[in-house]
Write an enzyme that holds these catalytic residues in place. Structure first.
Site, short mmCIF file in Angstrom:
data_model
loop_
_atom_site.label_atom_id
_atom_site.label_comp_id
_atom_site.label_asym_id
_atom_site.label_seq_id
_atom_site.Cartn_x
_atom_site.Cartn_y
_atom_site.Cartn_z
N SER A 81 0.44 -0.83 0.23
CA SER A 81 -0.02 0.63 0.31
C SER A 81 0.70 1.13 0.49
O SER A 81 1.76 1.33 0.40
CB SER A 81 -1.00 0.11 1.19
N1 SAH Z 1 -0.66 -5.21 3.58
C1 SAH Z 1 0.23 -5.12 2.87
C2 SAH Z 1 -0.48 -5.15 1.02
C3 SAH Z 1 -1.68 -6.31 1.46
S1 SAH Z 1 -1.99 -6.00 -0.06
C4 SAH Z 1 1.99 -4.49 2.58
O1 SAH Z 1 1.99 -4.18 3.54
O2 SAH Z 1 2.30 -5.12 2.09
C5 SAH Z 1 -3.62 -7.43 0.06
C6 SAH Z 1 -3.61 -8.26 0.41
O3 SAH Z 1 -4.36 -8.97 0.71
C7 SAH Z 1 -2.45 -9.83 -1.47
O4 SAH Z 1 -1.26 -10.36 -0.50
C8 SAH Z 1 -3.43 -10.45 -1.24
O5 SAH Z 1 -2.76 -11.51 -1.66
C9 SAH Z 1 -4.41 -10.76 0.29
N2 SAH Z 1 -5.31 -11.02 0.36
C10 SAH Z 1 -6.69 -10.81 -0.98
N3 SAH Z 1 -7.91 -11.58 -0.25
C11 SAH Z 1 -7.38 -12.38 0.54
C12 SAH Z 1 -8.26 -13.48 1.80
N4 SAH Z 1 -9.40 -13.43 1.30
N5 SAH Z 1 -7.16 -13.94 2.89
C13 SAH Z 1 -5.81 -13.03 3.05
N6 SAH Z 1 -5.10 -12.49 2.33
C14 SAH Z 1 -6.33 -12.57 0.94
#
Ligand code: SAH
Length: 231
Positions: A81
């Site tokens: 993000s």
């Molecule tokens: N917080 C992260 C940004 C994550 S982007 C950082 O600091 O880098 C969102 C993430 O959520 C992705 O890696 C994606 O794979 C994950 N995601 C999507 N659906 C999900 C689910 N149902 N359960 C767990 N993770 C999920």
């Protein structure tokens, strides 16, 4: 007060970082300055954003872009993000030293590292096995010992460790799952992007001492969608 936050603090962080031989210290200081100028006031949040090596959470090929105020691709359709949004969500979540925090969407592990410095323990769930593994490795290597990463579906939450004082979602569900609200402590706070379009609403859900909920909308944001369970 305002001036002290937007100038003195980044300068101090830059000085500390340069003294420690960190080539990204200056850029990180500028990042913190920008976040403060956009309205994030919490000094602890700003301090931690200034102390966390974001460049070590992005793929090596785009390391030079780590401190621009943009989300960046980290593979598997995921993004790390935007720094301002990480700071804003952390400020809204209001983690305290004694808090146990659940994060859904570990991605790179960067948000988890920020939260780890402001709380007792972070439980972070990631659905993509490769991302869970690499975030676990990065967090371990950098010494964030109070983060546990689990590969799994965030819609289910982490019942074995519930309830949590704070819950943060960094992928957007169409609606905040009831299961996660149930895993929030009384007096707890949950911050999540919610909605199924390109743009979602950043919501804060507070669970009062009597278990009732208070919901407020804080901003318009764009996150990757939360994948339905099992996919
Ligand atoms: N917080 C992260 C940004 C994550 S982007 C950082 O600091 O880098 C969102 C993430 O959520 C992705 O890696 C994606 O794979 C994950 N995601 C999507 N659906 C999900 C689910 N149902 N359960 C767990 N993770 C999920």
């Amino acid at each position: 007060m305002r001036a002290a936050v937007s100038w003195a603090m980044p300068l101090l962080l830059i000085a500390e970082g340069l003294a420690a031989g960190d080539p990204f210290a200056r850029e990180r200081g500028q990042m913190v300055e920008l976040i403060a100028s956009r309205g994030v006031r919490d000094r602890e949040v700003l301090r931690v954003m200034g102390a966390t090596p974001r460049h070590l959470f992005v793929p090596a090929a785009i390391r030079a872009l780590a401190y621009i105020d943009r989300p960046l691709p980290i593979g598997w359709d995921a993004t790390i993000s935007q720094p301002y949004i990480v700071a804003l969500m952390t400020e809204l979540l209001r983690p305290e030293k004694k808090c146990r925090v659940l994060e859904i969407g570990t991605g790179s592990g960067y948000q988890a590292a920020v939260l780890a410095q402001l709380s007792e323990k972070v439980y972070s769930m990631e659905i993509v096995p490769e991302l869970a593994a690499s975030a676990r490795e990065t967090l371990g290597r950098l010494g964030y010992a109070n983060v546990t990463v689990r590969q799994g579906d965030g819609y289910k939450g982490w019942p074995e460790e519930a309830p949590f004082d704070r819950i943060i979602l960094t992928a957007a569900p169409p609606e905040v799952p009831r299961t996660l609200i149930d895993q929030l402590s009384r007096g707890g706070r949950l911050v999540a992007p919610e909605g199924s379009g390109f743009e979602q609403e950043l919501v804060l859900i507070e669970k009062r001492a009597d278990g009732s909920l208070r919901r407020s909308s804080k901003a318009a944001v764009t996150f990757v969608p939360m994948r339905p369970g099992g996919k």
